[in-house]
Design an enzyme around this catalytic site. Structure first.
Site, short mmCIF file in Angstrom:
data_model
loop_
_atom_site.label_atom_id
_atom_site.label_comp_id
_atom_site.label_asym_id
_atom_site.label_seq_id
_atom_site.Cartn_x
_atom_site.Cartn_y
_atom_site.Cartn_z
N GLU A 69 1.65 3.56 0.69
CA GLU A 69 2.87 2.60 0.08
C GLU A 69 2.64 2.35 -1.42
O GLU A 69 2.95 1.37 -1.93
CB GLU A 69 2.87 1.25 0.99
CG GLU A 69 3.22 1.54 2.23
CD GLU A 69 3.66 0.44 3.09
OE1 GLU A 69 2.76 -0.60 2.95
OE2 GLU A 69 4.44 0.38 4.17
N CYS A 97 -1.43 2.77 28.98
CA CYS A 97 -2.71 3.09 30.04
C CYS A 97 -2.85 2.46 31.42
O CYS A 97 -1.79 1.73 31.55
CB CYS A 97 -3.69 2.07 28.96
SG CYS A 97 -3.68 0.47 29.19
N PHE A 142 3.95 4.01 -3.70
CA PHE A 142 5.04 4.07 -4.40
C PHE A 142 6.19 3.35 -4.04
O PHE A 142 7.48 3.48 -4.21
CB PHE A 142 5.55 5.68 -4.57
CG PHE A 142 4.66 6.67 -5.48
CD1 PHE A 142 3.98 6.03 -6.73
CD2 PHE A 142 3.72 7.58 -4.56
CE1 PHE A 142 3.06 6.82 -7.33
CE2 PHE A 142 2.92 8.08 -5.47
CZ PHE A 142 2.64 7.84 -6.68
N HIS A 143 5.96 2.58 -2.91
CA HIS A 143 7.07 1.85 -2.16
C HIS A 143 7.38 0.74 -3.28
O HIS A 143 6.73 0.11 -3.93
CB HIS A 143 6.52 1.14 -1.05
CG HIS A 143 7.77 0.42 -0.31
ND1 HIS A 143 8.44 -0.75 -0.59
CD2 HIS A 143 8.27 0.63 1.09
CE1 HIS A 143 9.13 -1.19 0.28
NE2 HIS A 143 9.09 -0.28 1.29
N GLU A 177 11.68 -9.06 4.84
CA GLU A 177 11.12 -7.96 3.86
C GLU A 177 12.68 -7.45 3.43
O GLU A 177 13.55 -7.18 4.13
CB GLU A 177 10.36 -7.01 4.65
CG GLU A 177 9.16 -7.22 5.08
CD GLU A 177 8.52 -6.24 5.82
OE1 GLU A 177 8.64 -5.17 5.70
OE2 GLU A 177 7.33 -6.57 6.51
N GLU A 235 6.20 -6.61 12.95
CA GLU A 235 7.09 -5.95 13.26
C GLU A 235 6.49 -5.27 14.72
O GLU A 235 6.41 -4.14 14.97
CB GLU A 235 7.18 -4.65 12.37
CG GLU A 235 8.07 -4.91 11.01
CD GLU A 235 8.38 -3.90 10.38
OE1 GLU A 235 8.03 -2.89 10.31
OE2 GLU A 235 9.63 -3.90 9.49
N TRP A 238 10.03 5.31 2.74
CA TRP A 238 10.15 6.12 3.99
C TRP A 238 11.66 6.65 4.23
O TRP A 238 11.71 7.37 5.40
CB TRP A 238 9.65 5.23 5.23
CG TRP A 238 10.32 3.85 5.06
CD1 TRP A 238 9.88 2.62 4.43
CD2 TRP A 238 11.72 3.44 5.83
NE1 TRP A 238 10.87 1.55 4.54
CE2 TRP A 238 11.70 1.98 5.55
CE3 TRP A 238 12.51 4.17 6.75
CZ2 TRP A 238 12.78 1.43 5.96
CZ3 TRP A 238 13.55 3.26 7.33
CH2 TRP A 238 13.85 1.94 6.78
C1 GLA Z 1 7.95 -2.40 7.17
C2 GLA Z 1 6.57 -3.05 7.09
C3 GLA Z 1 5.98 -3.27 5.86
C4 GLA Z 1 6.12 -2.10 5.12
C5 GLA Z 1 7.60 -1.80 4.85
C6 GLA Z 1 8.16 -0.61 4.09
O1 GLA Z 1 8.92 -3.33 7.22
O2 GLA Z 1 6.54 -4.33 7.89
O3 GLA Z 1 4.53 -3.64 5.87
O4 GLA Z 1 5.36 -1.22 5.84
O5 GLA Z 1 8.09 -1.53 6.23
O6 GLA Z 1 9.47 -0.45 3.82
ZN ZN Z 2 -2.20 -0.53 27.43
#
Ligand code: GLA
Ligand code: ZN
Length: 680
Positions: free
Chosen positions: A366, A162, A368-369, A318, A155, A326
């Site tokens: 994470e 900087c 409880f994810h 994912e 991600e 979250w």
């Molecule tokens: C993102 C991240 C994962 C995880 C999920 C949780 O997509 O890539 O590592 O943290 O969120 O929803």
């Molecule tokens: Zn930088």
């Protein structure tokens, strides 16, 4: 050339992020994982995404034995590994020894070590360290029998301010404009005396400095995208040469619960650098502010965008089998929703459903994810069983893998336009809602089971019968020309209010609405009235009145047919919706922000004229979404809490049940059917 292993994989990918590196002290858990992977009907695991501190616990000291074992074990069961490069989170020793790798924020504060996704994209040291670990991974695993694909970092997002990044930004600007004079022209330098006379005066936008120079803001956003892609290209260099036949991806995201396109990177550009699009999708199912169908349509929209970026099937890298950690409220999926929502990804062109995460971590944020395996370590619980059912279902429909979607309708989304429009200090500061407006137009087609591509302005338009381009406030002359050619050759174009105001550096067009657009639409837009949230106007269209809100363009008709006029205010009786024959095509302009009612009546006519209705649907239902994939496969999905029925034109086999379909097709709440019709 050797055929790509990925192309030989005939199954849909099912599995997800697996973090054995968190469990090396728990050999019984690692053993249990292998057993559970089979029971969950999973076949693919993403490994090593955050494993840098386990792979290289001290600078230059590498431990791959644990990864060897996990990869061998997965290979032994005929499974796949999507192997990650670990740059998404770095070990503490690295930040401690080389603070230049830490990011600096817009306030020019250097960050401490911690969190993730927060390295400087310019730092030569970070680049060097990443190149070393990536090369080692590629050397060691490039021909490992389990290796299916590379997962680069995680991600990618954010920006660094900087000194190294400032230097790179200045080079980028110099490269683009060559002279300071050109920069000052493009950025409208003399405004507030912001003319620059030395390259060193150019700084990234900052809340403690410059935020009002829109050309600068826009170029900074473009630079951040280019810089991120540059970092990605650096990451894949050795990987590409050592494993030329292994496809490379990085996981994209959406923004907010509303699943609008990710805002801070131009994925239209990024898509050109990956072999396959993959992305992370987390809809808030069963929320309390919209219906299941409302949300399902948004899920459709964003998946259609990410499919269309490369016009080929993509991957869900994912998703969650239950809830996330979250959202404000992390609700679990009701019975049936996991299968339905997984199948929806496939219906829009995904060749996978992969999860974050295989096993819930024991500690940290994470724990409880949602995950396939809970802390109970038990395969009998509901979520695990739901996952196993998805796996079994994917097996039954694997003939669909790799098939594309053939859409005759395109909606244009443009990242540059989104940035410029959000920046615009004018109109309604809170009511621009550009991506949301696209979702509203998309909704008609979702309701009517008509496939849509969501594309960027640089893509080919020739295969579409209908192109919808709302709110292209930033419109280059090139795009104007392209839309003219498209329409002239017989295309149907729909545009709206807030179109054609500024050029590619966010400078307003002079001498009124651009001549190209006047020619194309047969009108001249003279003014845009912005309404307060509680105010309305209305327009009469085909004998009915419809409320309009937020924006009303005031239009002078030059050569168009007036389809609707305003009913109120000083511009009452003036045109609000127009149609203009241009070449062998037609260009429609919707001057005001309308509701779904109007869009329904408007698109009904267009769909009729162009004969775009889905021929398979004899009688549909708004909450039942039908998506065609390939020539004769249909996903029928009931996004409602009630039983529904639809009538279709030809019978088929319900592949999940392996039984002939009934007529009408009866759909239980949240039910999904995957049907192969017999006519193909
Ligand atoms: C993102 C991240 C994962 C995880 C999920 C949780 O997509 O890539 O590592 O943290 O969120 O929803
Ligand atoms: Zn930088």
């Amino acid at each position: 050339m050797e055929q790509k292993r990925y192309d030989l994989e005939k199954r849909f990918l099912h599995g997800g992020d697996y973090n054995p590196d968190q469990w090396l002290d728990y050999p019984e858990i690692l053993q249990k994982d292998l057993e559970l992977m089979d029971k969950a009907n999973t076949n693919t695991f993403s490994l090593g995404i955050f494993a840098w501190s386990t792979l290289e616990p001290e600078e230059g000291v590498f431990h791959f034995d644990w990864l060897d074992r996990v990869m061998d074990n997965i290979a032994q069961k005929g499974g796949n590994v999507i192997l990650a490069t670990p740059s998404g989170a770095r070990p503490a020793w690295l930040s401690q020894k080389y603070p230049e790798v830490l990011r600096t924020n817009g306030h020019r504060e250097k960050m401490l070590h911690g969190g993730r996704h927060n390295h400087c994209f310019s730092s030569p040291i970070y680049r060097e360290k990443v190149a070393i670990i990536n090369r080692k991974l590629a050397e060691r695993y490039h021909d490992h029998p389990a290796l299916l694909m590379w997962h680069i970092s995680n991600e990618y997002s954010g920006e660094c301010h900087c000194d190294l990044c400032q230097e790179n930004f200045r080079l980028w600007v110099k490269n683009k404009y060559q002279t300071l004079e050109a920069v000052n022209q493009a950025w409208w330098g003399p405004f507030w005396s912001h003319t620059v006379t030395d390259w060193a005066q150019i700084e990234s936008p900052s809340p403690i400095g410059e935020m009002q120079v829109h050309g600068l803001n826009l170029d900074w956003r473009r630079f951040v995208t280019d810089q991120t892609i540059d970092f990605y290209e650096h990451e894949i260099k050795d990987i590409r040469s050592l494993s030329p036949n292994v496809p490379i991806t990085t996981n994209f995201m959406a923004d907010t619960y509303d699943l609008i396109p990710f805002q801070s990177l131009d994925y239209g550009k990024f898509a050109k650098h990956v072999d396959i699009i993959s992305w992370d999708c987390y809809p808030a199912w069963h929320n309390d502010w919209e219906t299941t169908a409302d949300l399902a349509s948004k899920v459709g929209f964003i998946n259609d965008l990410y499919r269309s970026l490369k016009q080929q099937p993509f991957l869900i890298m994912e998703s969650t089998p239950s809830g996330v950690n979250w959202h404000d409220v992390n609700k679990t999926k009701r019975p049936g929703m996991h299968l339905l929502s997984s199948m929806q990804f496939l219906a829009h062109g995904s060749d996978s459903n992969l999860y974050f995460q295989w096993r819930k971590s024991r500690g940290s944020s994470e724990k409880f994810h949602g995950a396939v395996v809970d802390h109970d370590n038990d395969e009998h619980n509901r979520v695990f069983q739901d996952v196993a059912k998805v796996g079994a279902s994917l097996e039954k429909i694997k003939e669909i893998k790799g098939k594309n979607i053939d859409a005759k309708v395109a909606i244009i989304y443009d990242w540059d336009n989104n940035w410029a429009l959000n920046d615009a200090q004018g109109f309604g500061l809170k009511s621009k809602r550009y991506p949301e407006t696209l979702q509203e137009h998309y909704r008609y087609f979702w309701d009517h089971d008509i496939s849509v591509d969501v594309i960027t302005p640089d893509q080919d338009l020739s295969k579409y019968q209908l192109v919808i381009a709302p709110m292209l406030y930033l419109m280059t002359k090139q795009t104007m020309e392209k839309l003219k050619v498209y329409t002239k050759k017989g295309g149907t174009l729909v545009s709206t209010y807030l179109t054609g105001y500024v050029n590619e550096t966010d400078l307003a067009y002079l001498n009124g609405w651009p001549q190209e657009l006047k020619d194309l639409f047969g009108i001249a837009v003279k003014e845009t009235d912005t309404l307060y949230p509680k105010q309305k106007n209305n327009l009469s269209f085909a004998g009915k009145n419809y409320d309009v809100h937020d924006y009303c363009s005031i239009v002078e008709n030059q050569a168009a047919e007036v389809l609707a006029t305003y009913q109120d205010d000083f511009y009452a009786q003036s045109p609000s919706v127009t149609k203009h024959a241009f070449g062998t095509g037609e260009a429609y302009y919707i001057g005001a922000r309308t509701t779904g009612d109007f869009l329904g009546a408007f698109y009904d006519q267009i769909i009729d004229n162009l004969d775009l209705a889905n021929p398979w649907i004899e009688q549909g239902h708004l909450a039942v979404s039908v998506q065609q994939r390939g020539h004769n496969h249909y996903f029928v999905m009931n996004f409602s809490e009630e039983s529904q029925e639809i009538r279709v034109a030809s019978e088929g086999i319900d592949l999940l049940k392996n039984a002939p379909t009934s007529q009408p097709i009866q759909m239980a709440p949240y039910e999904v059917k995957v049907i192969r019709t017999t006519d193909g």
